[in-house]
Design a protein around this motif. Structure first.
Motif, PDB file in Angstrom:
ATOM      1  N   LEU A   1      39.905  52.674  31.302  1.00  0.00           N
ATOM      2  CA  LEU A   1      39.256  51.557  31.983  1.00  0.00           C
ATOM      3  C   LEU A   1      37.947  51.179  31.285  1.00  0.00           C
ATOM      4  CD1 LEU A   1      39.726  52.358  35.780  1.00  0.00           C
ATOM      5  CD2 LEU A   1      40.638  50.388  34.555  1.00  0.00           C
ATOM      6  N   LYS A   2      37.162  52.172  30.903  1.00  0.00           N
ATOM      7  CA  LYS A   2      35.896  51.910  30.206  1.00  0.00           C
ATOM      8  C   LYS A   2      36.153  51.275  28.838  1.00  0.00           C
ATOM      9  CE  LYS A   2      33.291  55.533  32.536  1.00  0.00           C
ATOM     10  NZ  LYS A   2      32.629  56.842  32.386  1.00  0.00           N
ATOM     11  N   ASP A   3      37.163  51.756  28.123  1.00  0.00           N
ATOM     12  CA  ASP A   3      37.527  51.164  26.830  1.00  0.00           C
ATOM     13  C   ASP A   3      37.961  49.713  27.004  1.00  0.00           C
ATOM     14  OD1 ASP A   3      37.004  53.610  25.651  1.00  0.00           O
ATOM     15  OD2 ASP A   3      39.122  54.146  25.396  1.00  0.00           O
ATOM     16  N   THR A   4      38.692  49.451  28.077  1.00  0.00           N
ATOM     17  CA  THR A   4      39.136  48.093  28.383  1.00  0.00           C
ATOM     18  C   THR A   4      37.933  47.184  28.616  1.00  0.00           C
ATOM     19  OG1 THR A   4      41.184  48.915  29.363  1.00  0.00           O
ATOM     20  CG2 THR A   4      40.495  46.698  29.992  1.00  0.00           C
ATOM     21  N   ALA A   5      36.991  47.644  29.406  1.00  0.00           N
ATOM     22  CA  ALA A   5      35.791  46.855  29.688  1.00  0.00           C
ATOM     23  C   ALA A   5      34.999  46.588  28.412  1.00  0.00           C
ATOM     24  CB  ALA A   5      34.919  47.577  30.709  1.00  0.00           C
ATOM     25  N   ALA A   6      34.958  47.571  27.522  1.00  0.00           N
ATOM     26  CA  ALA A   6      34.168  47.443  26.295  1.00  0.00           C
ATOM     27  C   ALA A   6      34.706  46.376  25.349  1.00  0.00           C
ATOM     28  CB  ALA A   6      34.102  48.788  25.583  1.00  0.00           C
ATOM     29  N   ILE A   7      36.023  46.135  25.346  1.00  0.00           N
ATOM     30  CA  ILE A   7      36.563  45.157  24.401  1.00  0.00           C
ATOM     31  C   ILE A   7      36.587  43.736  24.959  1.00  0.00           C
ATOM     32  CG2 ILE A   7      37.928  46.860  23.175  1.00  0.00           C
ATOM     33  CD1 ILE A   7      40.420  45.708  24.461  1.00  0.00           C
ATOM     34  N   LEU A   8      36.285  43.578  26.229  1.00  0.00           N
ATOM     35  CA  LEU A   8      36.250  42.239  26.826  1.00  0.00           C
ATOM     36  C   LEU A   8      34.863  41.629  26.662  1.00  0.00           C
ATOM     37  CD1 LEU A   8      38.262  43.034  30.032  1.00  0.00           C
ATOM     38  CD2 LEU A   8      38.958  41.465  28.222  1.00  0.00           C
ATOM     39  N   SER A   9      34.826  40.343  26.370  1.00  0.00           N
ATOM     40  CA  SER A   9      33.542  39.672  26.166  1.00  0.00           C
ATOM     41  C   SER A   9      33.066  38.990  27.442  1.00  0.00           C
ATOM     42  CB  SER A   9      33.665  38.656  25.035  1.00  0.00           C
ATOM     43  OG  SER A   9      34.655  37.698  25.363  1.00  0.00           O
ATOM     44  N   SER A  10      33.373  39.582  28.581  1.00  0.00           N
ATOM     45  CA  SER A  10      32.971  39.037  29.869  1.00  0.00           C
ATOM     46  C   SER A  10      32.103  40.058  30.593  1.00  0.00           C
ATOM     47  CB  SER A  10      34.215  38.732  30.713  1.00  0.00           C
ATOM     48  OG  SER A  10      33.860  38.251  31.977  1.00  0.00           O
ATOM     49  N   PRO A  11      31.008  39.615  31.185  1.00  0.00           N
ATOM     50  CA  PRO A  11      30.156  40.557  31.912  1.00  0.00           C
ATOM     51  C   PRO A  11      30.898  41.239  33.068  1.00  0.00           C
ATOM     52  CG  PRO A  11      29.023  38.468  31.578  1.00  0.00           C
ATOM     53  CD  PRO A  11      30.448  38.260  31.165  1.00  0.00           C
ATOM     54  N   LEU A  12      30.615  42.517  33.245  1.00  0.00           N
ATOM     55  CA  LEU A  12      31.188  43.280  34.354  1.00  0.00           C
ATOM     56  C   LEU A  12      30.457  42.961  35.644  1.00  0.00           C
ATOM     57  CD1 LEU A  12      31.555  46.863  32.824  1.00  0.00           C
ATOM     58  CD2 LEU A  12      33.360  45.190  33.208  1.00  0.00           C
ATOM     59  N   LEU A  13      31.207  42.804  36.725  1.00  0.00           N
ATOM     60  CA  LEU A  13      30.604  42.634  38.047  1.00  0.00           C
ATOM     61  C   LEU A  13      30.410  43.984  38.720  1.00  0.00           C
ATOM     62  CD1 LEU A  13      32.585  39.526  39.324  1.00  0.00           C
ATOM     63  CD2 LEU A  13      30.310  39.598  38.281  1.00  0.00           C
ATOM     64  N   THR A  14      31.282  44.934  38.379  1.00  0.00           N
ATOM     65  CA  THR A  14      31.170  46.309  38.876  1.00  0.00           C
ATOM     66  C   THR A  14      31.569  47.244  37.749  1.00  0.00           C
ATOM     67  OG1 THR A  14      33.482  46.403  39.629  1.00  0.00           O
ATOM     68  CG2 THR A  14      31.827  45.647  41.235  1.00  0.00           C
ATOM     69  N   GLN A  15      31.198  48.480  37.875  1.00  0.00           N
ATOM     70  CA  GLN A  15      31.647  49.481  36.909  1.00  0.00           C
ATOM     71  C   GLN A  15      33.126  49.766  37.148  1.00  0.00           C
ATOM     72  OE1 GLN A  15      29.882  50.788  34.271  1.00  0.00           O
ATOM     73  NE2 GLN A  15      28.558  49.105  34.895  1.00  0.00           N
ATOM     74  N   PRO A  16      33.845  50.210  36.108  1.00  0.00           N
ATOM     75  CA  PRO A  16      35.249  50.582  36.310  1.00  0.00           C
ATOM     76  C   PRO A  16      35.367  51.613  37.436  1.00  0.00           C
ATOM     77  CG  PRO A  16      34.723  50.531  33.975  1.00  0.00           C
ATOM     78  CD  PRO A  16      33.426  50.362  34.717  1.00  0.00           C
ATOM     79  N   THR A  17      36.346  51.387  38.312  1.00  0.00           N
ATOM     80  CA  THR A  17      36.532  52.239  39.484  1.00  0.00           C
ATOM     81  C   THR A  17      37.928  52.853  39.462  1.00  0.00           C
ATOM     82  OG1 THR A  17      35.097  50.790  40.761  1.00  0.00           O
ATOM     83  CG2 THR A  17      36.522  52.257  41.999  1.00  0.00           C
ATOM     84  N   LEU A  18      37.998  54.143  39.759  1.00  0.00           N
ATOM     85  CA  LEU A  18      39.256  54.867  39.824  1.00  0.00           C
ATOM     86  C   LEU A  18      39.341  55.547  41.187  1.00  0.00           C
ATOM     87  CD1 LEU A  18      41.741  55.798  38.107  1.00  0.00           C
ATOM     88  CD2 LEU A  18      40.396  57.835  37.562  1.00  0.00           C
ATOM     89  N   THR A  19      40.494  55.403  41.863  1.00  0.00           N
ATOM     90  CA  THR A  19      40.685  55.996  43.180  1.00  0.00           C
ATOM     91  C   THR A  19      41.980  56.798  43.188  1.00  0.00           C
ATOM     92  OG1 THR A  19      39.567  54.114  44.200  1.00  0.00           O
ATOM     93  CG2 THR A  19      40.926  55.484  45.639  1.00  0.00           C
ATOM     94  N   ASN A  20      41.913  58.007  43.724  1.00  0.00           N
ATOM     95  CA  ASN A  20      43.090  58.866  43.845  1.00  0.00           C
ATOM     96  C   ASN A  20      43.958  58.402  45.001  1.00  0.00           C
ATOM     97  OD1 ASN A  20      44.165  61.747  45.195  1.00  0.00           O
ATOM     98  ND2 ASN A  20      44.456  61.512  43.009  1.00  0.00           N
ATOM     99  N   LEU A  21      45.262  58.363  44.750  1.00  0.00           N
ATOM    100  CA  LEU A  21      46.233  58.009  45.785  1.00  0.00           C
ATOM    101  C   LEU A  21      47.098  59.235  46.051  1.00  0.00           C
ATOM    102  CD1 LEU A  21      47.404  54.633  44.245  1.00  0.00           C
ATOM    103  CD2 LEU A  21      45.832  54.933  46.160  1.00  0.00           C
ATOM    104  N   PRO A  22      46.973  59.845  47.214  1.00  0.00           N
ATOM    105  CA  PRO A  22      47.794  61.022  47.501  1.00  0.00           C
ATOM    106  C   PRO A  22      49.284  60.704  47.421  1.00  0.00           C
ATOM    107  CG  PRO A  22      46.049  60.747  49.127  1.00  0.00           C
ATOM    108  CD  PRO A  22      46.059  59.509  48.285  1.00  0.00           C
ATOM    109  N   PRO A  23      50.135  61.572  46.946  1.00  0.00           N
ATOM    110  CA  PRO A  23      49.791  62.945  46.595  1.00  0.00           C
ATOM    111  C   PRO A  23      49.259  63.101  45.169  1.00  0.00           C
ATOM    112  CG  PRO A  23      52.146  62.654  46.388  1.00  0.00           C
ATOM    113  CD  PRO A  23      51.591  61.346  46.882  1.00  0.00           C
TER     114      PRO A  23
END
Length: 119
Positions: free
Chosen positions: A32-54
């Motif tokens: 996700l961070k690598d993806t954000a780094a190659i885009l030339s658009s400002p980030l509105l939020t930092q990359p977010t990762l959420t665990n989905l059980p299980p």
């Protein structure tokens, strides 16, 4: 007066993906961070990762010009990717990065041209 807001929406389903990569939270967050780094658009939020059980994950990057998000289902060896970009940004560039990092047995991909057009 004509007004346009060109955008592309790329949706991809990757089947037969290595489940170890789909459960590796550090790997997913770095991608996700690598993806954000190659885009030339400002980030509105930092990359977010959420665990989905299980054992799955979902992640998102919100950009000034769109979003990149995914949902990983390791129990099915499946990854869904959703890329929406405006302003001449190419979602295919992001898709190539993700497909390279998640080799799949089968890929189903759809790209939709979107936007507002007024005359």
């Amino acid at each position: 007066m004509e007004k346009t807001l060109p955008a592309q929406h790329l949706l991809a389903d990757l089947f037969g993906v290595d489940k170890d990569k789909l459960t590796d939270s550090k790997f997913l967050l770095e991608l996700l961070k690598d993806t954000a780094a190659i885009l030339s658009s400002p980030l509105l939020t930092q990359p977010t990762l959420t665990n989905l059980p299980p054992s799955g994950y979902t992640g998102v990057i919100f950009l000034e010009s769109g979003h990149v998000c995914f949902r990983a289902h390791p129990e099915a060896n499946y990854l869904a990717i959703d890329i929406f970009l405006q302003n001449e940004l190419d979602p295919e560039e992001i898709f190539i990065l993700w497909a390279k990092n998640f080799p799949a047995e089968t890929i189903r991909k759809t790209t939709i041209n979107r936007g507002i057009h007024n005359s």
